[in-house]
Structures are given as structure tokens and as C-alpha cells.
Write a protein that holds these residues in place. Sequence first.
Motif, PDB file in Angstrom:
ATOM      1  N   UNK A  74       0.840  -1.195   0.000  1.00 17.81           N
ATOM      2  CA  UNK A  74       0.000   0.000   0.000  1.00 17.81           C
ATOM      3  C   UNK A  74       0.878   1.248   0.000  1.00 17.81           C
ATOM      4  N   UNK A  75       0.500   2.207  -0.812  1.00 17.28           N
ATOM      5  CA  UNK A  75       1.235   3.468  -0.870  1.00 17.28           C
ATOM      6  C   UNK A  75       1.025   4.256   0.415  1.00 17.28           C
ATOM      7  N   UNK A  76       2.109   4.802   0.949  1.00 17.45           N
ATOM      8  CA  UNK A  76       2.004   5.609   2.165  1.00 17.45           C
ATOM      9  C   UNK A  76       2.320   7.053   1.839  1.00 17.45           C
ATOM     10  N   UNK A  77       1.391   7.941   2.180  1.00 26.87           N
ATOM     11  CA  UNK A  77       1.583   9.355   1.907  1.00 26.87           C
ATOM     12  C   UNK A  77       2.639   9.958   2.822  1.00 26.87           C
ATOM     13  N   UNK A 135      -5.177  -6.291 -12.013  1.00 21.13           N
ATOM     14  CA  UNK A 135      -4.550  -5.106 -11.449  1.00 21.13           C
ATOM     15  C   UNK A 135      -3.064  -5.075 -11.731  1.00 21.13           C
ATOM     16  N   UNK A 136      -2.431  -6.234 -11.601  1.00 19.84           N
ATOM     17  CA  UNK A 136      -0.999  -6.320 -11.901  1.00 19.84           C
ATOM     18  C   UNK A 136      -0.740  -5.999 -13.365  1.00 19.84           C
ATOM     19  N   UNK A 138       7.963   4.843 -14.557  1.00 20.75           N
ATOM     20  CA  UNK A 138       7.905   5.366 -13.189  1.00 20.75           C
ATOM     21  C   UNK A 138       7.099   4.392 -12.339  1.00 20.75           C
ATOM     22  N   UNK A 139       7.259   4.519 -11.015  1.00 19.24           N
ATOM     23  CA  UNK A 139       6.491   3.667 -10.117  1.00 19.24           C
ATOM     24  C   UNK A 139       5.011   4.063 -10.144  1.00 19.24           C
ATOM     25  N   UNK A 140       4.142   3.093  -9.994  1.00 17.73           N
ATOM     26  CA  UNK A 140       2.699   3.325 -10.026  1.00 17.73           C
ATOM     27  C   UNK A 140       2.161   3.339  -8.598  1.00 17.73           C
ATOM     28  N   UNK A 141       1.450   4.384  -8.246  1.00 19.17           N
ATOM     29  CA  UNK A 141       0.851   4.485  -6.920  1.00 19.17           C
ATOM     30  C   UNK A 141      -0.410   3.624  -6.891  1.00 19.17           C
ATOM     31  N   UNK A 142      -0.453   2.693  -5.965  1.00 19.93           N
ATOM     32  CA  UNK A 142      -1.635   1.841  -5.812  1.00 19.93           C
ATOM     33  C   UNK A 142      -2.308   2.153  -4.484  1.00 19.93           C
ATOM     34  N   UNK A 196     -11.226  -1.545 -11.270  1.00 17.25           N
ATOM     35  CA  UNK A 196     -10.089  -0.690 -10.945  1.00 17.25           C
ATOM     36  C   UNK A 196     -10.378   0.732 -11.408  1.00 17.25           C
ATOM     37  N   UNK A 197      -9.909   1.697 -10.659  1.00 17.59           N
ATOM     38  CA  UNK A 197     -10.010   3.101 -11.046  1.00 17.59           C
ATOM     39  C   UNK A 197      -8.624   3.582 -11.456  1.00 17.59           C
ATOM     40  N   UNK A 198      -8.551   4.229 -12.607  1.00 16.67           N
ATOM     41  CA  UNK A 198      -7.287   4.785 -13.077  1.00 16.67           C
ATOM     42  C   UNK A 198      -7.504   6.283 -13.283  1.00 16.67           C
TER      43      UNK A 198
END
Length: 204
Positions: free
Chosen positions: A1-4, A125-126, A138-142, A164-166
Motif C-alpha cells: 500500500x502506498x504511504x503518503x 490489477x498487476x 515510473x512507479x505506479x501508486x496503488x 479498478x479506477x485509473x
Amino acid sequence: MFRDDDAEIKERLQFKSADKVGAFYQESLQYPSLNVRGLGAGWVGAEARTIVPASATAELDLRLVPESDGNRLKKLVKDFIRNQGFYITDTTPTKEERLKYDKIIMVTEGSVTNAFRTDLTNPYGSHIVNILKNKFADEVVQIRIMGGTVPIAPFVNELKVPAFLVPLVNPDNNQHSPNENLKIGQIAYGIQTLYALLSTPIEP
């Protein structure tokens, strides 16, 4: 999980401490929430008047997560209001009711839109993540779950299909605010994104 970056969020939004729900913003999204999205009563500023307003209005919304029951949460809100000594009605109070009760509130309810959540390890999703990573280098924020009301939830939950929402907007788009905006460059980005997603076959 992405952490802000909590420090950066506080700096940009100019507040000292966030509500203590979860250890950080993305974790807090895993819980249901009650939002006071609007308050109105009387007049202020240049229009201020020396009168007691006849009524006051509050607009609330409940953000759900898959584990929560929207109708149950609405009942809990009304139970809380009732426990504060209010008589609750769903129509404009009558003269008889006003004379009978010291504290009256009219509560009108909206419909419930249930939440959905797709596992971050879902193969589709992957597939999306790999396409975006290759396209933009670039890295993708999930994000495990987002905070918006999406009307596809009934279909997702009933058919048991992944969704999924993009998002294609700029991060500072101020969504739903009076100054909501979309930068021109995001349109080109969106075209590239959708073309990559729709033209790349799913690996068996």
C-alpha cells in the motif's frame, strides 16, 4: 500500500494534526467516516442581521467501506441525535410538534451506495500496473480503496468481478470544489494512458 508523506500533506493543507483515524491517510481510508459537508443558518459578514434564524441546516454524508452496512450507520447517526434529546421527524415539523417538543430536527435520508474493494494482488490489477510502469517509466501508486462514490459498485458486488479506477487528473485538481480544474497536459496523458491500456493484450 502506498504511504503518503504526512508532513507534506500538513504543509500543503495547512493544519497541525489530522483526525486520529489510522496511522496515516491511506490507512484511514480503510474505515467508514462521517463527514459534515455543509452548514447553513442565518446571515454573516456584510449581510449579518440582528435576528435569530428560523432554522439551521447540516448536510452529512457517510463514506462506507465493504465491511460496513450503510443503513445500520444511518440508524446509528439518528440514534445519536435522538440521545441528545431531539425529536426526529422526516417532514417539516407541524405546529403541534413544535409546541410539544423542545428540540426538533427533521432528518431526510439519501440512498445507500455500497463500497467495493479489489485486492491489490489481482492479476488484472498487476496487468494495469505493469502497463503504466512500462509506459511512463515510473512507479505506479496503488491505493487499496478510494474515497469517492462510484455508481458501478452494485455491479461489481453483485457480479463478483474485479474493478479498478485509473484517475487521469492532475493531483491538485481540487475535485468537487468550486475551483475544480483539469490541466490541458492531463488530456494528452489520459489519451496515452487509455491507449496503452486498451491496446496491450492480457497475458494468459
